[in-house]
Design an enzyme around this catalytic site. Structure first.
Site, PDB file in Angstrom:
ATOM      1  N   THR A   1       1.945   6.878   0.189  1.00 44.95           N
ATOM      2  CA  THR A   1       0.493   5.775  -0.026  1.00 44.95           C
ATOM      3  C   THR A   1       0.950   5.374  -1.551  1.00 44.95           C
ATOM      4  OG1 THR A   1      -1.162   5.102   0.330  1.00 44.95           O
ATOM      5  CG2 THR A   1      -1.418   7.121  -0.361  1.00 44.95           C
TER       6      THR A   1
ATOM      7  N   GLY B   1      -6.212   9.949  -2.698  1.00 46.62           N
ATOM      8  CA  GLY B   1      -7.432  10.270  -2.265  1.00 46.62           C
ATOM      9  C   GLY B   1      -6.878  11.288  -0.467  1.00 46.62           C
ATOM     10  N   ASP B   2      -6.384  11.109   1.059  1.00 47.59           N
ATOM     11  CA  ASP B   2      -5.976  12.003   1.267  1.00 47.59           C
ATOM     12  C   ASP B   2      -4.845  12.784   1.633  1.00 47.59           C
ATOM     13  OD1 ASP B   2      -6.305   9.405   2.552  1.00 47.59           O
ATOM     14  OD2 ASP B   2      -5.271  10.658   4.617  1.00 47.59           O
TER      15      ASP B   2
ATOM     16  N   THR C   1      -1.184   3.597   4.181  1.00 49.25           N
ATOM     17  CA  THR C   1      -0.943   4.831   4.028  1.00 49.25           C
ATOM     18  C   THR C   1       0.257   4.810   5.200  1.00 49.25           C
ATOM     19  OG1 THR C   1      -2.723   5.590   3.783  1.00 49.25           O
ATOM     20  CG2 THR C   1      -1.021   6.580   4.585  1.00 49.25           C
TER      21      THR C   1
ATOM     22  N   SER D   1       0.288  -0.784  -0.201  1.00 51.90           N
ATOM     23  CA  SER D   1       0.080  -0.036  -0.017  1.00 51.90           C
ATOM     24  C   SER D   1       0.979   1.124   0.054  1.00 51.90           C
ATOM     25  CB  SER D   1      -0.813  -0.116   1.075  1.00 51.90           C
ATOM     26  OG  SER D   1      -0.346  -0.883   2.655  1.00 51.90           O
TER      27      SER D   1
ATOM     28  N   GLY E   1      -6.002   4.753   6.107  1.00 47.60           N
ATOM     29  CA  GLY E   1      -8.187   4.966   5.990  1.00 47.60           C
ATOM     30  C   GLY E   1      -7.941   5.326   4.907  1.00 47.60           C
TER      31      GLY E   1
END
Ligand code: GLY
Length: 336
Positions: free
Chosen positions: A212, A224-225, A194, A80, A246
């Protein structure tokens, strides 16, 4: 969960220096315990170790977190993050990372391909450009111009998982990840995603980074974040730092890491601040969460640390002045 336990047992046997704290409050350093480094997920003990070498030698927190995160990025078994990360649904390994220093500096790369260390490219964006974010092809070309090598990041193992996924092409990345994890070899270490890492150096300065490959088999171009300042990471050297793990979409929606740091600014402890962010997200989104997970870790200016997640299963690791690796399960909101 099974994998986490196996990891911890292996670590204890091999290093003899891992403290296991079932009670979160039992092992948290109180104050003035820096330097310290804290990362999301137990397997990142190995990244903390490298970061710690920098900190223990009086180095800057920024150097520590970059070197630490690079360990995970280069690990082919970590599916990941970085090399070996699971690809998007078209088979491209696309990486996201960001970094923040103690001076309000920040840099980020999104959807970069064929570069092993996006965290280092993010640092260069921060230090060598007037910008904060470079994406895709632009980030890749910037990396090449600055001496990074073009590399194939799709390992044989990740390619195999992708090809298996192609048989159904079921577009539900979280479910797909769970299915893949169940099929892993016993003892594999993959109960995580991550890497978010925060450090405080001997001068009490804070820095953080996040890296990530994002959701497995995501739509091409999905971000993503993790590379978004304020969502996956936020550092305010006067207050503290936070990072997230997450489902990135949920973290982005409520500026997760910035929310945690602001809660510390107004008096919450790191754990209380992480809990506040999780509770706020749950209140907003409880009808849309299915079985998604999010978790935060945080450190304040006194060297106190904390963590909190939506569900059981999130853990983190840290090393502080005591010089020992500690792995903790985070407290969580949704009890069964
Ligand atoms: N938290 C990583 C991601 O959603 O991409």
């Amino acid at each position: 969960m099974i994998n986490r336990r196996k990891f911890i047992r292996h670590s204890v046997l091999s290093t003899g220096a891992i403290l296991l704290a079932q009670n979160l409050n039992a092992r948290i350093p109180s104050t003035n315990s820096f330097p310290l480094v804290i990362s999301t997920w137990a397997p990142n003990v190995k990244a903390n170790k490298v970061a710690w070498e920098v900190l223990a030698n009086g180095g800057r927190a920024l150097d520590a977190i970059e070197k630490g995160v690079m360990v995970t990025e280069a690990d082919p078994d970590d599916t990941s993050v970085g090399y070996g990360g699971l690809p998007d649904r078209d088979g491209n390994v696309t990486l996201d990372a960001c970094i923040m220093d103690e001076l309000g500096g920040c840099g980020s790369v999104m959807c970069i391909e064929n570069i092993m260390h996006p965290v280092s490219v993010a640092r260069l964006v921060m230090e060598k450009t007037p910008h904060v974010v470079l994406v895709g092809r632009g980030a890749f070309e910037f990396a090449l111009k600055n001496g990074f090598k073009k590399e194939n990041l799709l390992t044989a193992s990740s390619e195999k998982f992708w090809k298996e996924w192609l048989k159904t092409s079921m577009y539900n990345p979280m479910d797909t990840m769970k299915h893949m994890k169940q099929k892993r070899a016993p003892g594999s270490i993959d109960n995580h995603d991550t890497i978010g890492m925060l450090a405080m150096d001997v001068n009490g300065n804070l820095s953080g980074a996040c890296s990530t490959s994002g959701m497995a088999f995501k739509m091409k171009g999905r971000v993503g974040d993790s590379p978004i300042i304020g969502a996956g990471l936020f550092v305010d050297n006067e207050v503290g730092a936070a990072t997230a793990t997450g489902v990135g979409e949920e973290v982005i929606r409520m500026c997760g890491s910035h929310t945690v740091v602001e809660a510390m600014r107004y008096g919450k402890s790191p754990k209380e601040a992480c809990q506040l962010a999780v509770e706020r997200m749950y209140k907003l989104r409880k009808n849309n969460l299915n079985d998604m997970q999010i978790g935060f870790i945080a450190v304040n200016k006194s060297g106190e640390i904390g963590a909190f997640s939506l569900r059981e299963g999130f853990n983190y690791c840290y090393r502080s002045g005591e010089g020992l690796d500690v792995v903790n399960d985070a407290e969580f909101l949704l009890k069964k």
